[in-house]
Design an enzyme around this catalytic site. Sequence first.
Site, PDB file in Angstrom:
ATOM      1  N   GLU A 135       0.840  -1.217   0.000  1.00 23.01           N
ATOM      2  CA  GLU A 135       0.000   0.000   0.000  1.00 23.01           C
ATOM      3  C   GLU A 135       0.870   1.260   0.000  1.00 23.01           C
ATOM      4  O   GLU A 135       0.390   2.339  -0.336  1.00 23.01           O
ATOM      5  CB  GLU A 135      -0.917   0.019   1.221  1.00 23.01           C
ATOM      6  CG  GLU A 135      -2.186  -0.795   1.059  1.00 23.01           C
ATOM      7  CD  GLU A 135      -3.146  -0.249   0.015  1.00 23.01           C
ATOM      8  OE1 GLU A 135      -3.530   0.919   0.129  1.00 23.01           O
ATOM      9  OE2 GLU A 135      -3.513  -0.990  -0.906  1.00 23.01           O
ATOM     10  N   LYS A 161       2.125   3.774   7.187  1.00 27.69           N
ATOM     11  CA  LYS A 161       3.133   2.724   7.014  1.00 27.69           C
ATOM     12  C   LYS A 161       4.418   3.280   6.380  1.00 27.69           C
ATOM     13  O   LYS A 161       5.491   2.715   6.565  1.00 27.69           O
ATOM     14  CB  LYS A 161       2.558   1.583   6.172  1.00 27.69           C
ATOM     15  CG  LYS A 161       1.551   0.717   6.923  1.00 27.69           C
ATOM     16  CD  LYS A 161       2.249  -0.229   7.902  1.00 27.69           C
ATOM     17  CE  LYS A 161       1.281  -1.216   8.524  1.00 27.69           C
ATOM     18  NZ  LYS A 161       1.931  -2.261   9.302  1.00 27.69           N
TER      19      LYS A 161
HETATM   20  P1  NAP Z   1      -4.482  -8.271  11.168  1.00 26.13           P
HETATM   21  O1  NAP Z   1      -5.037  -9.647  10.994  1.00 26.13           O
HETATM   22  O2  NAP Z   1      -5.393  -7.103  11.077  1.00 26.13           O
HETATM   23  O3  NAP Z   1      -3.751  -8.241  12.606  1.00 26.13           O
HETATM   24  C1  NAP Z   1      -3.338  -7.057  13.193  1.00 26.13           C
HETATM   25  C2  NAP Z   1      -2.872  -7.337  14.604  1.00 26.13           C
HETATM   26  O4  NAP Z   1      -2.504  -6.088  15.228  1.00 26.13           O
HETATM   27  C3  NAP Z   1      -3.941  -7.963  15.514  1.00 26.13           C
HETATM   28  O5  NAP Z   1      -3.330  -8.884  16.369  1.00 26.13           O
HETATM   29  C4  NAP Z   1      -4.428  -6.757  16.302  1.00 26.13           C
HETATM   30  O6  NAP Z   1      -5.008  -7.095  17.541  1.00 26.13           O
HETATM   31  C5  NAP Z   1      -3.119  -6.030  16.511  1.00 26.13           C
HETATM   32  N1  NAP Z   1      -3.281  -4.644  16.927  1.00 26.13           N
HETATM   33  C6  NAP Z   1      -4.069  -3.684  16.381  1.00 26.13           C
HETATM   34  N2  NAP Z   1      -3.945  -2.538  17.056  1.00 26.13           N
HETATM   35  C7  NAP Z   1      -3.058  -2.760  18.061  1.00 26.13           C
HETATM   36  C8  NAP Z   1      -2.528  -1.975  19.119  1.00 26.13           C
HETATM   37  N3  NAP Z   1      -2.913  -0.722  19.299  1.00 26.13           N
HETATM   38  N4  NAP Z   1      -1.621  -2.538  19.951  1.00 26.13           N
HETATM   39  C9  NAP Z   1      -1.265  -3.832  19.807  1.00 26.13           C
HETATM   40  N5  NAP Z   1      -1.757  -4.645  18.843  1.00 26.13           N
HETATM   41  C10 NAP Z   1      -2.638  -4.108  17.984  1.00 26.13           C
HETATM   42  O7  NAP Z   1      -3.288  -8.009  10.149  1.00 26.13           O
HETATM   43  P2  NAP Z   1      -2.419  -9.087   9.315  1.00 26.13           P
HETATM   44  O8  NAP Z   1      -3.090  -9.310   8.010  1.00 26.13           O
HETATM   45  O9  NAP Z   1      -2.044 -10.220  10.198  1.00 26.13           O
HETATM   46  O10 NAP Z   1      -1.129  -8.197   8.990  1.00 26.13           O
HETATM   47  C11 NAP Z   1      -0.024  -8.136   9.890  1.00 26.13           C
HETATM   48  C12 NAP Z   1       0.757  -6.879   9.635  1.00 26.13           C
HETATM   49  O11 NAP Z   1       1.217  -6.859   8.294  1.00 26.13           O
HETATM   50  C13 NAP Z   1      -0.029  -5.579   9.811  1.00 26.13           C
HETATM   51  O12 NAP Z   1       0.854  -4.615  10.313  1.00 26.13           O
HETATM   52  C14 NAP Z   1      -0.450  -5.210   8.400  1.00 26.13           C
HETATM   53  O13 NAP Z   1      -0.635  -3.808   8.298  1.00 26.13           O
HETATM   54  C15 NAP Z   1       0.756  -5.692   7.622  1.00 26.13           C
HETATM   55  N6  NAP Z   1       0.500  -6.133   6.256  1.00 26.13           N
HETATM   56  C16 NAP Z   1      -0.468  -7.024   5.979  1.00 26.13           C
HETATM   57  C17 NAP Z   1      -0.646  -7.478   4.678  1.00 26.13           C
HETATM   58  C18 NAP Z   1      -1.706  -8.485   4.323  1.00 26.13           C
HETATM   59  O14 NAP Z   1      -2.028  -8.584   3.136  1.00 26.13           O
HETATM   60  N7  NAP Z   1      -2.202  -9.263   5.272  1.00 26.13           N
HETATM   61  C19 NAP Z   1       0.188  -6.984   3.658  1.00 26.13           C
HETATM   62  C20 NAP Z   1       1.190  -6.073   3.986  1.00 26.13           C
HETATM   63  C21 NAP Z   1       1.353  -5.655   5.291  1.00 26.13           C
HETATM   64  P3  NAP Z   1      -6.576  -7.473  17.694  1.00 26.13           P
HETATM   65  O15 NAP Z   1      -6.672  -8.909  17.279  1.00 26.13           O
HETATM   66  O16 NAP Z   1      -6.815  -7.217  19.127  1.00 26.13           O
HETATM   67  O17 NAP Z   1      -7.332  -6.552  16.774  1.00 26.13           O
HETATM   68  O1  G4F Z   2      -8.979  -6.873   0.752  1.00 26.90           O
HETATM   69  P1  G4F Z   2      -8.751  -5.405   0.821  1.00 26.90           P
HETATM   70  O2  G4F Z   2      -9.490  -4.640   1.871  1.00 26.90           O
HETATM   71  O3  G4F Z   2      -7.181  -5.215   0.938  1.00 26.90           O
HETATM   72  P2  G4F Z   2      -6.230  -3.947   0.655  1.00 26.90           P
HETATM   73  O4  G4F Z   2      -6.966  -2.684   0.721  1.00 26.90           O
HETATM   74  O5  G4F Z   2      -5.484  -4.241  -0.599  1.00 26.90           O
HETATM   75  O6  G4F Z   2      -5.264  -4.011   1.916  1.00 26.90           O
HETATM   76  C1  G4F Z   2      -4.709  -5.240   2.390  1.00 26.90           C
HETATM   77  O7  G4F Z   2      -3.489  -5.471   1.723  1.00 26.90           O
HETATM   78  C2  G4F Z   2      -2.459  -4.508   2.000  1.00 26.90           C
HETATM   79  C3  G4F Z   2      -1.229  -4.914   1.191  1.00 26.90           C
HETATM   80  O8  G4F Z   2      -1.270  -4.308  -0.067  1.00 26.90           O
HETATM   81  C4  G4F Z   2      -2.184  -4.519   3.490  1.00 26.90           C
HETATM   82  F1  G4F Z   2      -1.168  -3.663   3.774  1.00 26.90           F
HETATM   83  C5  G4F Z   2      -3.442  -4.125   4.238  1.00 26.90           C
HETATM   84  O9  G4F Z   2      -3.179  -4.200   5.648  1.00 26.90           O
HETATM   85  C6  G4F Z   2      -4.542  -5.115   3.903  1.00 26.90           C
HETATM   86  O10 G4F Z   2      -4.186  -6.372   4.424  1.00 26.90           O
HETATM   87  O11 G4F Z   2      -9.125  -4.743  -0.575  1.00 26.90           O
HETATM   88  C7  G4F Z   2      -8.539  -5.186  -1.776  1.00 26.90           C
HETATM   89  C8  G4F Z   2      -9.230  -4.501  -2.944  1.00 26.90           C
HETATM   90  C9  G4F Z   2      -9.328  -2.981  -2.816  1.00 26.90           C
HETATM   91  O12 G4F Z   2      -9.016  -2.412  -4.060  1.00 26.90           O
HETATM   92  C10 G4F Z   2     -10.793  -2.716  -2.505  1.00 26.90           C
HETATM   93  O13 G4F Z   2     -11.290  -1.468  -2.980  1.00 26.90           O
HETATM   94  O14 G4F Z   2     -10.582  -4.963  -2.991  1.00 26.90           O
HETATM   95  C11 G4F Z   2     -11.441  -3.871  -3.240  1.00 26.90           C
HETATM   96  N1  G4F Z   2     -12.771  -4.230  -2.746  1.00 26.90           N
HETATM   97  C12 G4F Z   2     -13.882  -4.333  -3.522  1.00 26.90           C
HETATM   98  N2  G4F Z   2     -14.936  -4.641  -2.757  1.00 26.90           N
HETATM   99  C13 G4F Z   2     -13.116  -4.461  -1.474  1.00 26.90           C
HETATM  100  C14 G4F Z   2     -14.483  -4.718  -1.480  1.00 26.90           C
HETATM  101  N3  G4F Z   2     -12.390  -4.472  -0.343  1.00 26.90           N
HETATM  102  C15 G4F Z   2     -13.021  -4.773   0.817  1.00 26.90           C
HETATM  103  N4  G4F Z   2     -12.308  -4.830   1.964  1.00 26.90           N
HETATM  104  N5  G4F Z   2     -14.385  -5.012   0.863  1.00 26.90           N
HETATM  105  C16 G4F Z   2     -15.152  -4.991  -0.268  1.00 26.90           C
HETATM  106  O15 G4F Z   2     -16.357  -5.205  -0.212  1.00 26.90           O
END
Ligand code: NAP
Ligand code: G4F
Length: 345
Positions: A135, A161
Amino acid sequence: MKKKIALIFGVTGQDGAYLSRFLLKKNYKVFGVKRRSSIINTQRIDDIYRDINLKSDFVLLYGDLTDSSSISHLIKKTKPNEIYNLAAQSHVKVSFEVPEYSADVNSLGTLRILDAIKNLNLEKKIKFYQAGTSEMFGRTKEKFQNEKTQFYPASPYGVSKCFAHWITVNYREAYNIFACNGILFNHESPIRGETFVTRKIIQGLIRIKNGNQKKLFLGNLYSKRDWGHAKDYVEAMWKMLQQKKPDDYVIGTGKTFTIKEFANRAAKKIGFKIKWIGKGINEKAVDIANNKVLIECKKRYFRPVEVDYLKGNAQKAKKILKWSPKNSIDNLIDEMIEHELKNPS
Ligand code: NAP
Ligand code: G4F
């Protein structure tokens, strides 16, 4: 031999759960930081407690990235060799509703951990991983993003970020902390949060199939994402911290699909034959078998500004970390469907 100790912020999240299991299998002692919540939210890691071989090395402690004192206390108490900062307000759309909170947790939270490492004089003792994101590339015009691609974030989340990324670089250069940024593209799994689009599509279509939901409402169908499997991506995080030198790495699959393509693949695998009709906000997916509308678009799921196109070039990780993704988008969808069928919501 003494076990390595890892401290994971964000242990209750998708990646926290996969990383915990990964590190426990590598014989680490894992301390996970959870926040206080009014209802128990450790579902993703409960099975670690049930696993007799893992549970003695897995400890949960309370803490919060908005609370510096809890961060210092946790580091002093657990004496980690590695800290993984996975905690974040991670939902892009929600970051437009709570921008200040998103910046507090995602940007200042990262600074608070780095500053605690420095103030406790543990620069030489602790390796730090920061969960960066594609992002940060946001509205870039580059079609294959790598570590050199300029950031152009398009949401409070993306901007927050970028701060976390640069403060990690800054503490590495200023204080010699072994600190790495992973720039991870979207990664999903059966335990992905229900409001992210992949899980929402699969959960929604299976509910419709089972007669528990009438329609699925989505936003923008035409943005493109590079989707990998979380289980592959946590391995890359760990590999970054095992190198001789700290550095930043893009992690992605190098393939990109629209939301509509993801929905088409998922619908087919679940057993629907669909056709799309209409345009823009009126575009709909219809079940050919009975002419019923399965998917509709709703304005509330669109973002004030969109990231249209993401595709990750992970050549550096391939070369230096010897990392490449093991799962394709089809494996991922199959696994997510199988999980949803076994655990209907
Ligand atoms: P996630 O499922 O939303 O998990 C986020 C975690 O952060 C949860 O354990 C949440 O706790 C905790 N958290 C939120 N606010 C907090 C606070 N104030 N203090 C301490 N803990 C807190 O995210 P994820 O998909 O596992 O992603 C992990 C990390 O990678 C995140 O930083 C995300 O931004 C980054 N990331 C994710 C993706 C992706 O595609 N998944 C891609 C790039 C980067 P609760 O369970 O209590 O809410
Ligand atoms: O699944 P999304 O919400 O993921 P997004 O916005 O790409 O973000 C995720 O990936 C990031 C890495 O690039 C992480 F850093 C971030 O923490 C998170 O894990 O949406 C993906 C796409 C977007 O373009 C959104 O506009 O799906 C489109 N979308 C269409 N309909 C939707 C929906 N997204 C969501 N969440 N819900 C919908 O109904």
